[in-house]
Scaffold this motif. Structure first.
Motif, PDB file in Angstrom:
ATOM      1  N   ILE A  97       1.438  -1.499  -1.203  1.00  0.00           N
ATOM      2  CA  ILE A  97       0.248  -0.676  -0.978  1.00  0.00           C
ATOM      3  C   ILE A  97      -0.117  -0.809   0.494  1.00  0.00           C
ATOM      4  O   ILE A  97      -0.533  -1.875   0.957  1.00  0.00           O
ATOM      5  CB  ILE A  97      -0.915  -1.133  -1.883  1.00  0.00           C
ATOM      6  CG1 ILE A  97      -0.496  -1.040  -3.353  1.00  0.00           C
ATOM      7  CG2 ILE A  97      -2.172  -0.311  -1.619  1.00  0.00           C
ATOM      8  CD1 ILE A  97      -1.490  -1.642  -4.317  1.00  0.00           C
TER       9      ILE A  97
ATOM     10  N   GLU B 119      -2.545   0.163   2.476  1.00  0.00           N
ATOM     11  CA  GLU B 119      -3.891  -0.229   2.881  1.00  0.00           C
ATOM     12  C   GLU B 119      -4.137  -1.705   2.611  1.00  0.00           C
ATOM     13  O   GLU B 119      -4.845  -2.369   3.379  1.00  0.00           O
ATOM     14  CB  GLU B 119      -4.936   0.618   2.144  1.00  0.00           C
ATOM     15  CG  GLU B 119      -6.378   0.299   2.506  1.00  0.00           C
ATOM     16  CD  GLU B 119      -6.715   0.525   3.978  1.00  0.00           C
ATOM     17  OE1 GLU B 119      -7.781   0.046   4.411  1.00  0.00           O
ATOM     18  OE2 GLU B 119      -5.920   1.161   4.702  1.00  0.00           O
ATOM     19  N   GLU B 120      -3.536  -2.240   1.560  1.00  0.00           N
ATOM     20  CA  GLU B 120      -3.699  -3.660   1.267  1.00  0.00           C
ATOM     21  C   GLU B 120      -3.132  -4.511   2.403  1.00  0.00           C
ATOM     22  O   GLU B 120      -3.783  -5.455   2.874  1.00  0.00           O
ATOM     23  CB  GLU B 120      -3.004  -4.010  -0.044  1.00  0.00           C
ATOM     24  CG  GLU B 120      -3.082  -5.483  -0.388  1.00  0.00           C
ATOM     25  CD  GLU B 120      -2.351  -5.840  -1.678  1.00  0.00           C
ATOM     26  OE1 GLU B 120      -2.540  -6.969  -2.167  1.00  0.00           O
ATOM     27  OE2 GLU B 120      -1.572  -4.989  -2.178  1.00  0.00           O
ATOM     28  N   TYR B 121      -1.925  -4.168   2.866  1.00  0.00           N
ATOM     29  CA  TYR B 121      -1.310  -4.966   3.922  1.00  0.00           C
ATOM     30  C   TYR B 121      -1.947  -4.699   5.278  1.00  0.00           C
ATOM     31  O   TYR B 121      -2.068  -5.606   6.108  1.00  0.00           O
ATOM     32  CB  TYR B 121       0.204  -4.724   3.952  1.00  0.00           C
ATOM     33  CG  TYR B 121       0.907  -5.525   2.892  1.00  0.00           C
ATOM     34  CD1 TYR B 121       1.360  -6.808   3.157  1.00  0.00           C
ATOM     35  CD2 TYR B 121       1.075  -5.022   1.606  1.00  0.00           C
ATOM     36  CE1 TYR B 121       1.977  -7.568   2.185  1.00  0.00           C
ATOM     37  CE2 TYR B 121       1.678  -5.776   0.615  1.00  0.00           C
ATOM     38  CZ  TYR B 121       2.129  -7.050   0.902  1.00  0.00           C
ATOM     39  OH  TYR B 121       2.727  -7.814  -0.079  1.00  0.00           O
TER      40      TYR B 121
ATOM     41  N   THR C 103      -5.054  -4.130   5.727  1.00  0.00           N
ATOM     42  CA  THR C 103      -6.253  -4.970   5.686  1.00  0.00           C
ATOM     43  C   THR C 103      -5.903  -6.434   5.936  1.00  0.00           C
ATOM     44  O   THR C 103      -6.616  -7.145   6.656  1.00  0.00           O
ATOM     45  CB  THR C 103      -6.965  -4.826   4.329  1.00  0.00           C
ATOM     46  OG1 THR C 103      -7.326  -3.460   4.136  1.00  0.00           O
ATOM     47  CG2 THR C 103      -8.218  -5.690   4.267  1.00  0.00           C
ATOM     48  N   ASN C 104      -4.780  -6.888   5.368  1.00  0.00           N
ATOM     49  CA  ASN C 104      -4.356  -8.276   5.586  1.00  0.00           C
ATOM     50  C   ASN C 104      -4.105  -8.567   7.065  1.00  0.00           C
ATOM     51  O   ASN C 104      -4.412  -9.657   7.560  1.00  0.00           O
ATOM     52  CB  ASN C 104      -3.080  -8.579   4.794  1.00  0.00           C
ATOM     53  CG  ASN C 104      -3.342  -8.740   3.316  1.00  0.00           C
ATOM     54  OD1 ASN C 104      -4.487  -8.954   2.901  1.00  0.00           O
ATOM     55  ND2 ASN C 104      -2.307  -8.622   2.509  1.00  0.00           N
TER      56      ASN C 104
ATOM     57  N   GLU D 212     -11.767  -7.888  -1.158  1.00  0.00           N
ATOM     58  CA  GLU D 212     -10.667  -7.060  -1.659  1.00  0.00           C
ATOM     59  C   GLU D 212     -10.612  -5.724  -0.929  1.00  0.00           C
ATOM     60  O   GLU D 212     -11.634  -5.056  -0.751  1.00  0.00           O
ATOM     61  CB  GLU D 212     -10.833  -6.826  -3.159  1.00  0.00           C
ATOM     62  CG  GLU D 212     -10.743  -8.095  -3.997  1.00  0.00           C
ATOM     63  CD  GLU D 212      -9.369  -8.728  -3.958  1.00  0.00           C
ATOM     64  OE1 GLU D 212      -8.391  -7.992  -3.690  1.00  0.00           O
ATOM     65  OE2 GLU D 212      -9.260  -9.944  -4.202  1.00  0.00           O
ATOM     66  N   TYR D 213      -9.401  -5.326  -0.527  1.00  0.00           N
ATOM     67  CA  TYR D 213      -9.224  -4.148   0.303  1.00  0.00           C
ATOM     68  C   TYR D 213      -9.738  -2.871  -0.339  1.00  0.00           C
ATOM     69  O   TYR D 213     -10.149  -1.928   0.348  1.00  0.00           O
ATOM     70  CB  TYR D 213      -7.735  -3.973   0.637  1.00  0.00           C
ATOM     71  CG  TYR D 213      -6.919  -3.414  -0.507  1.00  0.00           C
ATOM     72  CD1 TYR D 213      -6.637  -2.056  -0.601  1.00  0.00           C
ATOM     73  CD2 TYR D 213      -6.451  -4.252  -1.527  1.00  0.00           C
ATOM     74  CE1 TYR D 213      -5.901  -1.540  -1.658  1.00  0.00           C
ATOM     75  CE2 TYR D 213      -5.720  -3.751  -2.575  1.00  0.00           C
ATOM     76  CZ  TYR D 213      -5.452  -2.404  -2.649  1.00  0.00           C
ATOM     77  OH  TYR D 213      -4.735  -1.903  -3.705  1.00  0.00           O
ATOM     78  N   ASP D 214      -9.738  -2.798  -1.687  1.00  0.00           N
ATOM     79  CA  ASP D 214     -10.099  -1.565  -2.393  1.00  0.00           C
ATOM     80  C   ASP D 214     -11.497  -1.613  -2.987  1.00  0.00           C
ATOM     81  O   ASP D 214     -11.822  -0.847  -3.888  1.00  0.00           O
ATOM     82  CB  ASP D 214      -9.083  -1.281  -3.501  1.00  0.00           C
ATOM     83  CG  ASP D 214      -8.951  -2.428  -4.505  1.00  0.00           C
ATOM     84  OD1 ASP D 214      -9.549  -3.500  -4.245  1.00  0.00           O
ATOM     85  OD2 ASP D 214      -8.265  -2.246  -5.520  1.00  0.00           O
ATOM     86  N   GLN D 215     -12.368  -2.517  -2.471  1.00  0.00           N
ATOM     87  CA  GLN D 215     -13.729  -2.600  -2.975  1.00  0.00           C
ATOM     88  C   GLN D 215     -14.742  -2.541  -1.837  1.00  0.00           C
ATOM     89  O   GLN D 215     -15.509  -3.475  -1.596  1.00  0.00           O
ATOM     90  CB  GLN D 215     -13.926  -3.890  -3.779  1.00  0.00           C
ATOM     91  CG  GLN D 215     -13.066  -3.970  -5.024  1.00  0.00           C
ATOM     92  CD  GLN D 215     -13.399  -5.172  -5.881  1.00  0.00           C
ATOM     93  OE1 GLN D 215     -14.561  -5.531  -6.045  1.00  0.00           O
ATOM     94  NE2 GLN D 215     -12.383  -5.800  -6.439  1.00  0.00           N
TER      95      GLN D 215
END
Length: 780
Positions: A320, A322-324, A326-327, A439-442
């Motif tokens: 995903i 956007e998850e990475y 954000t990391n 969390e990236y999606d919250q």
């Protein structure tokens, strides 16, 4: 019958108990804290806050989600306010311990009222309780956290009649020594000081010709001239860069599962160049954080921003994005916190910090500075990874061969036509949100770039980008940046900083042993233009630094941890320094500066065992280099995140998945096995032995020459006799077994010199014994 025996045993035990009571053999457990003397003035930051932080802040600290009874004890206004659940009562009442409910709960015997509660497994000792009572009686004065108060330079009048003390540093050290009934140690010998200073400033032992020249110098400023010479050495930049690579989490691979190759070594070469040019630390930070945002930014300034591209990057398919992404932003934020501010910012990612006055909102306001970065092009397919086919779209910068002959002359291209290096490059403005639980999606509320006001207010006049951030960091009123750096330099020289937790200047970090000295150094450093060489020379010229390291029994009794520095510290060198030391003293070291990372000796099969990406990348097999590249400084060793150089990790090197500012110091059997069996050590001993045999035909001087070469001193009579006996016994053994001698001296790829095999084997093992001495791998 059994019942009678039981009764008899019980009566016997009772009789014994009565006798013991009569003779006074049973006494109440002694309170070891009862007789500790309280300080004349109780200081909130240095006496009270650590007690509250360790025992109370979990339930009554900065984290609103975990706060109990609406009581917060880390803020003065709330600590003195009326208790929400107990109207008319107050946690603290100035000068009145009797009406201070927090204190009364601490000293209560009632298990339903005592604080901390029994279930917490926390408790205050009698000394801590008496401290709190005295603090209340003296007015219960609160202060801002010590590290968030701008440092002040204490003025002093140096006593010119003092027998000990060269500069202001010694004034502060002597003051503490006197307070603890200690006296400083005598000055170390010239040989010891030359070796110590060379190791600290170049990471290498001094060359024999340098030692000879300094020892022959009869002028009083001989040591000072030696310091200047080492600071001017090209090896100085390499030594300083080595410490920065841990902070910057530098590696030659991307990390994660596939862990394929990346070209970041030109940024590493820039760091060496910056240190050798004595770039001021404020510019050093600014270029790395925001070089691309400087007016008319040069390629060199843009290259410096590779600092914030050193984080692990995934090349796996199906992730995903956007998850990475954000990391990566989280990593940059955490690196700023630990590596530059000396704070555990990451603790506020998911909730308000439990100990420091940093909210989750504060964290994502810092996060926002790095959230504008263009991440285009960071995902590579298998073909690109295998062929190392980086492309020059943002966020990459292309360096050509022609440019290395001009503004980027410090980058050693080795005939490579061009390189593509990851750098920073902001994209279109992006809205940043506080992320629920991190969390990236919250996403929740939006925030703008800023810095925690509890540390130092971010001026409205500063641009809300990475350039503004660097200006905030290097402002003379910023309480952390200079303090954190001078503390790290002190730790590099003395084994640990004035604040031992170099990564944490927060409430849970260590208190400074010499707070006035730390502040003086920080201000003096800024007043002298953030000059790193000036700072190093100031410390090394002090009598404190130049003391002997021998442990006196009385010093050990009064100060077992050497906190007050009545002697010089003594500690094992890093894995990189040990390897470089051995290469240098054997004559094998290739002193070439910069260039692509190299692959020295390493046990076979390790990369294959850890490789999870099949043949996707170029790092599936480890093929050692040949020729001079085998003997480059350890700084240039290829650093694969999933398997860092094993001979260095055994000596506590990190894997560099994230920023580290303080390496652990362990002692394990594996370290001894490396020094005993590693091919690099054996080969170095062999080459040194062969060269010595060719240059010194007289056997009787071998031990003296080995000692002088490796340890920079002549051996004591007992050492000389022991090693000569060993050499002659080994020589007799191998003269009777030429085949074994041949096997032993065949080690390593370096050319075989024309020497007698038995004599070479015997002298090689003698050299290896010296390489295995604690003294060899220790900075005295």
């Amino acid at each position: 019958m059994k019942q009678g025996i039981s009764v008899f045993i019980i009566l016997l035990c009772l009789a014994g108990t009565l006798y013991a009571l009569k003779e006074g053999l049973f006494t109440a457990e002694k309170d070891e804290y009862a007789e500790l003397k309280l300080p004349e003035t109780v200081d909130y930051n240095f006496h009270i806050k650590p007690i509250l932080s360790d025992n109370c802040y979990t339930c009554h600290g900065p984290d609103a989600n975990k706060r109990k009874a609406g009581l917060r004890l880390d803020i003065e206004s709330m600590a003195f306010a009326e208790l929400p659940e107990n109207p008319g009562k107050f946690a603290f009442v100035s000068e009145n311990a009797q009406h201070s409910q927090a204190y009364q709960s601490i000293v209560s015997d009632d298990p339903t009222k005592i604080m901390p509660p029994p279930g917490s497994k926390l408790t205050l000792n009698s000394y801590e309780k008496r401290l709190i009572k005295k603090w209340i009686e003296q007015g219960a004065k609160f202060e801002k956290h010590w590290a968030f108060i701008p440092p002040k330079k204490m003025e002093m009048a140096l006593d010119q009649t003092m027998e000990w003390g060269h500069n202001e540093i010694d004034y502060f050290i002597l003051k503490k020594l006197t307070e603890h009934d200690l006296k400083p140690s005598a000055k170390a010998s010239y040989e010891t000081l030359i070796r110590r200073i060379s190791l600290d400033l170049t990471g290498l032992p001094p060359e024999p010709t340098v030692v000879k020249q300094i020892l022959q110098d009869t002028e009083e400023d001989g040591i000072e001239k030696a310091i200047d010479a080492f600071l001017a050495s090209k090896a100085y930049g390499e030594r300083m860069a080595q410490t920065w690579l841990d902070v910057a989490r530098y590696a030659d691979s991307h990390g994660y599962q596939d862990d394929s190759y990346r070209t970041m070594w030109p940024w590493r070469d820039w760091v060496i160049h910056a240190f050798n040019n004595n770039m001021p630390y404020n510019d050093f930070l600014t270029w790395q954080l925001a070089g691309d945002l400087l007016p008319n930014a040069s390629k060199e300034q843009i290259l410096a921003t590779g600092f914030n591209r050193n984080h692990p990057i995934t090349q796996e398919g199906g992730v995903i994005q956007e998850e990475y992404r954000t990391n990566y932003v989280l990593d940059r934020t955490n690196t700023l916190g630990k590596g530059i501010l000396g704070l555990t910012l990451e603790c506020a990612r998911c909730h308000d910090h439990k100990y420091d006055a940093i909210t989750q909102k504060d964290y994502f306001e810092v996060f926002a500075f790095f959230n504008q970065v263009d991440e285009k092009g960071l995902q590579m397919d298998a073909v690109q990874a295998k062929n190392n086919n980086f492309f020059a779209d943002p966020p990459f910068i292309t360096i050509t061969q022609e440019e290395t002959e001009g503004i980027l002359s410090f980058v050693n291209m080795k005939e490579t036509p061009q390189l593509n290096v990851m750098v920073m490059n902001d994209a279109a403005p992006k809205t940043t949100f506080i992320l629920n639980r991190g969390e990236y999606d919250q996403p929740t509320d939006s925030v703008h770039p800023s810095m925690p006001e509890s540390i130092f207010k971010f001026s409205e006049n500063l641009p809300k980008n990475r350039l503004g951030l660097s200006q905030w960091l290097t402002d003379s009123e910023n309480p952390l940046t200079a303090r954190v750096f001078v503390n790290r330099i002190w730790g590099m020289l003395f084994g640990k900083g004035l604040v031992e937790t170099a990564e944490d200047f927060g409430v849970q970090g260590s208190l400074p042993t010499h707070p006035e000295l730390l502040d003086w150094l920080a201000v003096d450093f800024m007043e002298h233009g953030w000059d790193i060489k000036y700072l190093l020379k100031k410390i090394i010229m002090s009598d404190t630094y130049q003391q002997k390291s021998e442990i006196d029994p009385e010093i050990k009794r009064l100060d077992p941890e050497n906190k007050w520095l009545a002697r010089a510290p003594r500690f094992r060198m890093s894995g990189e320094m040990i390897r470089d030391y051995i290469l240098a003293t054997s004559g094998l070291l290739n002193r070439e500066i910069g260039g692509p990372s190299v692959r020295p000796y390493q046990p076979e099969g390790l990369w294959e065992e850890t490789n999870a990406g099949g043949d996707r990348g170029v790092l599936t097999k480890y093929i050692p280099d040949q020729g001079p590249d085998l003997y480059r400084r350890s700084l240039y060793t290829f650093w694969k995140r999933t398997l860092p150089p094993p001979s260095m990790t055994i000596f506590d090197a990190p894997n560099r998945d994230f920023s580290e500012v303080r390496r652990q110091k362990t002692n394990t059997p594996l370290q001894a096995l490396v020094l005993q069996n590693d091919v690099q050590v054996l080969e170095a001993a062999r080459v040194l032995a062969q060269r010595m045999i060719l240059e010194t035909p007289n056997d009787s001087s071998y031990v003296d020459d080995l000692f002088q070469t490796i340890l920079i001193r002549t051996p004591k009579e007992e050492e000389r006799a022991t090693l000569m006996d060993y050499y002659h016994n080994a020589l007799a053994l191998y003269q009777d077994n030429q085949e074994e001698a041949q096997k032993l001296v065949a080690v390593g790829d370096y050319e075989q010199l024309d020497t007698d095999k038995a004599k070479t084997a015997a002298l090689m093992l003698t050299a290896q014994i010296i390489y295995n001495l604690d003294e060899t791998i220790t900075k005295e």
